[in-house]
Design an enzyme around this catalytic site. Structure first.
Site, mmCIF file in Angstrom:
data_model
loop_
_atom_site.group_PDB
_atom_site.id
_atom_site.type_symbol
_atom_site.label_atom_id
_atom_site.label_comp_id
_atom_site.label_asym_id
_atom_site.label_seq_id
_atom_site.Cartn_x
_atom_site.Cartn_y
_atom_site.Cartn_z
ATOM 1 N N GLU A 174 0.962 -1.155 0.067
ATOM 2 C CA GLU A 174 -0.002 0.091 0.046
ATOM 3 C C GLU A 174 0.835 1.275 -0.105
ATOM 4 O OE1 GLU A 174 -2.931 -0.244 3.068
ATOM 5 O OE2 GLU A 174 -4.120 -1.924 2.155
ATOM 6 N N GLU A 293 -5.462 -8.498 -0.358
ATOM 7 C CA GLU A 293 -6.321 -8.023 0.884
ATOM 8 C C GLU A 293 -7.828 -7.870 0.375
ATOM 9 O OE1 GLU A 293 -5.002 -4.999 3.424
ATOM 10 O OE2 GLU A 293 -2.723 -5.427 3.104
#
Length: 505
Positions: A174, A293
């Site tokens: 991320e 995710e």
């Protein structure tokens, strides 16, 4: 009022082969995912290494194939060297991602041994937040070089004589997110990821690499982030990541039930961007997705990292799920299967305690959340290939996603086992009479059926409460020739497995 829908499938029309790695999960050094999650020395079920066998058993029952580690946000401040070697010599540090005291009692070698014991494949992330190219390559050397170098010999001295042979590697986590320690612009990250990928492959050319996509579809940089990052890394990576979380907001039940529609649109947009980069390069290479995710996360109830008290193994983000959440989770997983041609890897985030299908109590029981059930059943039965499923039927209006199919479906075919599986989500508040036309198949017979129905009871906070909504047999399933007829209850998730053979000719 009962509505009607029709789904048509044929064995000749395949979407793609189902990669078993779609049934992955995620263990981050966050909250109690590791400590009192997978690992708790002194627990009645703990093995000689301190790993809880009740959790290991549930991990196998869940059907988990690959496990991503050690983060997540955690990895962007992590020194992997802290987690190897004699435990009494490992430093205790502050984890800046989740403001937690990290003892480093569990690290790379222990995690790899846990994956071997649970029959799962390790998926390792490297720190591209506070560290860089050299450290990433050094971790590959430690893990994958058989011997004869300083780091491979250090691994051997630490008790792992044979190399770990880790094939899947994430190039950070991320990195577009302002919350991420060491977050970067797309240009900064793309260049760093390219350099790290080059160095890591020089150590082990056989590894597969995942480059960071956007942290969510709602990021202001979404789309442009993927384009820029892939312009830097296209030739060096196999996968780009997708991260997606969903929750019911403001009582908008219809939009929540249709979360998978937004999920699918997100994936298709990432695929389109990747293919546009390929087209500009005149390349026939196709970047696939690592949806490493995904889950339901009631993030609005999380106070945020800056407001956390500095503790060791705190109870963080331990969402408890309802029957409604289970229906949506089952639909999200079905959507991954429906896109089997481009989705190669997916990790339910996370495995234990942290927004997880498995919950534990220190010294006590491990139990299945409501979301455990559809995931385990899907992993058990959805094998082989995904078939193209043509759907005709009612539409449902939603505030967030517009009009969506009232019935979401995926059909899989395992020729070796003669198993035809239909996974069906009725997103509407009315029952739907469904007809599945399986032309091209013969000798159809019902093998088993399961259904979970949403209710208004809210989160199920104990094992007993969660078990109350566990899948039950779906009644009224009729097979007539090459057709299946069934009435889907309102707001329900169903799995129907048929035995079948392909028509000759």
């Amino acid at each position: 009022m009962t509505q009607r829908a029709r789904i048509t499938v044929h064995p000749a029309f395949e979407v793609g082969t189902i990669d078993p790695r779609i049934f992955g999960s995620f263990v981050e050094h966050l909250g109690r995912a590791v400590y009192t999650g997978i690992y708790e020395p002194g627990h009645p079920t703990a093995d000689a290494e301190g790993f809880r066998q009740d959790v290991a058993d549930l991990t196998r029952e869940l059907g988990t194939t690959v496990v991503r580690y050690p983060g997540g946000n955690f990895v962007s401040g992590y020194r992997w060297e802290d987690g190897v070697g004699p435990r009494d010599e490992r430093p205790t540090r502050i984890d800046m991602a989740w403001r937690t005291i990290e003892t480093n009692e569990i690290g790379t070698d222990e995690f790899v041994r846990w994956t071997a014991a649970t029959g799962t494949e390790p998926m390792m992330a490297v720190n591209l937040g506070t560290r860089g190219v050299a450290e990433a390559a050094e971790l590959v050397e430690y893990c994958n070089v058989p011997g004869g170098t300083e780091l491979s010999e250090r691994r051997r001295a630490n008790g792992a004589d044979a190399p770990h042979g880790i094939r899947l590697w994430c190039l950070g986590n991320e990195m577009d997110g302002p919350w991420q320690i060491g977050h970067k612009t797309a240009e900064e990250y793309g260049r760093l990821a390219s350099q790290a990928a080059q160095a890591m492959r020089r150590v082990d050319p056989s590894i597969e690499l995942v480059v960071c996509g956007s942290s969510s579809r709602e990021m202001e940089t979404f789309g442009e982030w993927e384009r820029v990052v892939l312009e830097h890394t296209f030739d060096q990576v196999e996968y780009i990541s997708v991260h997606a979380y969903y929750q019911e907001r403001d009582g908008d039940r219809a939009s929540f039930l249709a979360s998978a529609a937004g999920f699918e649109a997100f994936m298709h947009e990432v695929i389109a961007t990747a293919d546009a980069v390929a087209a500009r390069r005149h390349s026939d290479k196709r970047i696939r997705l690592s949806v490493d995710e995904w889950n339901i996360w009631y993030i609005d109830s999380f106070a945020g990292e800056d407001n956390l008290e500095l503790l060791e193994r705190p109870r963080l983000i331990e969402d408890v799920y309802s029957a409604l959440d289970a229906v949506v989770a089952g639909d999200l997983l079905a959507t991954l299967l429906r896109n089997a041609d481009r989705v190669a890897i997916a990790c339910l985030a996370q495995l234990v305690n942290v927004i997880a299908p498995i919950m534990t109590e220190p010294g006590g029981e491990a139990w299945r959340q409501t979301t455990f059930f559809p995931i385990a059943l899907t992993a058990q039965h959805a094998r082989g290939v995904t078939l193209e499923a043509r759907t005709e039927g009612p539409r449902a209006a939603t505030a967030k996603h517009g009009e969506v199919d009232a019935v979401s479906s995926v059909v899989t075919w395992d020729a070796a086992a003669g198993s035809l599986v239909a996974i069906l989500t009725n997103r509407s508040p009315q029952p739907v009479e469904l007809r599945l036309d399986a032309a091209g198949f013969r000798e159809l017979a019902l093998a088993e059926s399961h259904v979970m129905v949403a209710d208004d009871a809210g989160p199920r906070r104990t094992a007993a409460e969660a078990a109350e909504v566990a899948p039950r047999p779906l009644e009224g399933v009729v097979v007539e020739g090459a057709e299946l007829l069934v009435t889907l209850p309102p707001e329900s998730w169903s799995l129907i497995r048929l035995t079948a053979a392909v028509q000759p000719g």
